[in-house]
Design an enzyme around this catalytic site. Sequence first.
Site, PDB file in Angstrom:
ATOM      1  N   ASP A  68      11.788 -10.385 -19.214  1.00 58.02           N
ATOM      2  CA  ASP A  68      11.683 -10.315 -17.761  1.00 58.02           C
ATOM      3  C   ASP A  68      12.326  -8.999 -17.346  1.00 58.02           C
ATOM      4  O   ASP A  68      13.551  -8.855 -17.379  1.00 58.02           O
ATOM      5  CB  ASP A  68      12.410 -11.505 -17.134  1.00 58.02           C
ATOM      6  CG  ASP A  68      12.433 -11.463 -15.613  1.00 58.02           C
ATOM      7  OD1 ASP A  68      11.891 -10.495 -15.028  1.00 58.02           O
ATOM      8  OD2 ASP A  68      12.999 -12.387 -15.008  1.00 58.02           O
ATOM      9  N   SER A 146       4.028   6.294  -9.145  1.00 57.05           N
ATOM     10  CA  SER A 146       2.682   6.238  -8.580  1.00 57.05           C
ATOM     11  C   SER A 146       2.479   7.429  -7.661  1.00 57.05           C
ATOM     12  O   SER A 146       3.444   7.995  -7.136  1.00 57.05           O
ATOM     13  CB  SER A 146       2.502   4.940  -7.788  1.00 57.05           C
ATOM     14  OG  SER A 146       1.311   4.957  -7.020  1.00 57.05           O
ATOM     15  N   TYR A 159       5.204  -1.396  -1.990  1.00 59.04           N
ATOM     16  CA  TYR A 159       4.850  -0.818  -3.287  1.00 59.04           C
ATOM     17  C   TYR A 159       5.173   0.680  -3.298  1.00 59.04           C
ATOM     18  O   TYR A 159       5.791   1.184  -4.236  1.00 59.04           O
ATOM     19  CB  TYR A 159       3.365  -1.033  -3.559  1.00 59.04           C
ATOM     20  CG  TYR A 159       2.880  -0.368  -4.830  1.00 59.04           C
ATOM     21  CD1 TYR A 159       3.091  -0.955  -6.067  1.00 59.04           C
ATOM     22  CD2 TYR A 159       2.190   0.851  -4.779  1.00 59.04           C
ATOM     23  CE1 TYR A 159       2.658  -0.342  -7.233  1.00 59.04           C
ATOM     24  CE2 TYR A 159       1.748   1.466  -5.930  1.00 59.04           C
ATOM     25  CZ  TYR A 159       1.979   0.864  -7.156  1.00 59.04           C
ATOM     26  OH  TYR A 159       1.546   1.492  -8.298  1.00 59.04           O
ATOM     27  N   LYS A 163       8.011   2.578  -5.716  1.00 61.94           N
ATOM     28  CA  LYS A 163       7.677   3.675  -6.620  1.00 61.94           C
ATOM     29  C   LYS A 163       8.386   4.974  -6.210  1.00 61.94           C
ATOM     30  O   LYS A 163       8.670   5.825  -7.054  1.00 61.94           O
ATOM     31  CB  LYS A 163       6.161   3.881  -6.638  1.00 61.94           C
ATOM     32  CG  LYS A 163       5.405   2.728  -7.300  1.00 61.94           C
ATOM     33  CD  LYS A 163       5.852   2.504  -8.729  1.00 61.94           C
ATOM     34  CE  LYS A 163       4.979   1.487  -9.449  1.00 61.94           C
ATOM     35  NZ  LYS A 163       5.358   1.320 -10.875  1.00 61.94           N
TER      36      LYS A 163
END
Length: 259
Positions: A68, A146, A159, A163
Amino acid sequence: MTELRQKIPGRVHDKIALVTGGAKGIGRASVRLLAREGARVVIADIDVAAGQALAAEIGDAALFLRHDAGSEAGWQQLMAEVRERFGRLDILVNNAGILIAGTIEETSLEDWHRLMRVNADSVFLGCREAIGLMKAGGGSIINLSSIAALAGRDDYLAYSASKGAVAALTRSVAAFCRRRKYRIRCNSLHPDGVLTDMTSGGFPAGLDPERLTIDSDPMNRMCRPEDVAASVLFLASDEARAVNGVELRVDSGQMVMSI
């Protein structure tokens, strides 16, 4: 020619690599390429079935360990296992990540925390724990960020923020290791559209994803996991020994076409 090629060491020959989220997508492509180029690869993933299947496919060069990526105790246990089995770690690919859509008005605090845990906390923990194994002999840390960290996405707020944290963390880790003279390089990769299970849910029903790839049209933005894995291999190899603290875009030129 085949016999000659078999005698040439791969680009990461005899290195020990660890790839989080290694059972699928970019992680799986990276695991396959690193193993093919001579590394022994630990596949760390929460998906046991997919991870074990990939390890079986690769053979002796791969080991699957359930992990995890957002768990501090999990990272400590994972690194203890790597130390016990191999005695060192040369390459860490912090690839584990999830994608949840939502604007600033739509994103719940629960989704924000979930994205930060998997996408950002995991990279912080991975870097922190890996340095202890790498600082004696050096190594390469590759963090998957990203293009959204650089350009921003109004429809993927949390998100993009997660990133962005990865990109900033990467620069700080690179500076820290260089100042301590650890010979540990830390770089971030910034893909745009990649054909993976994680992104496939965002395509309109009935649309063939192949129509969106750069294979179909160089003006398209979608690439394949193998395209990102090739950059992982470069940054992991000694060829990139002078590359440290960089943000490498793998976006098919999307960002430079944004104005």
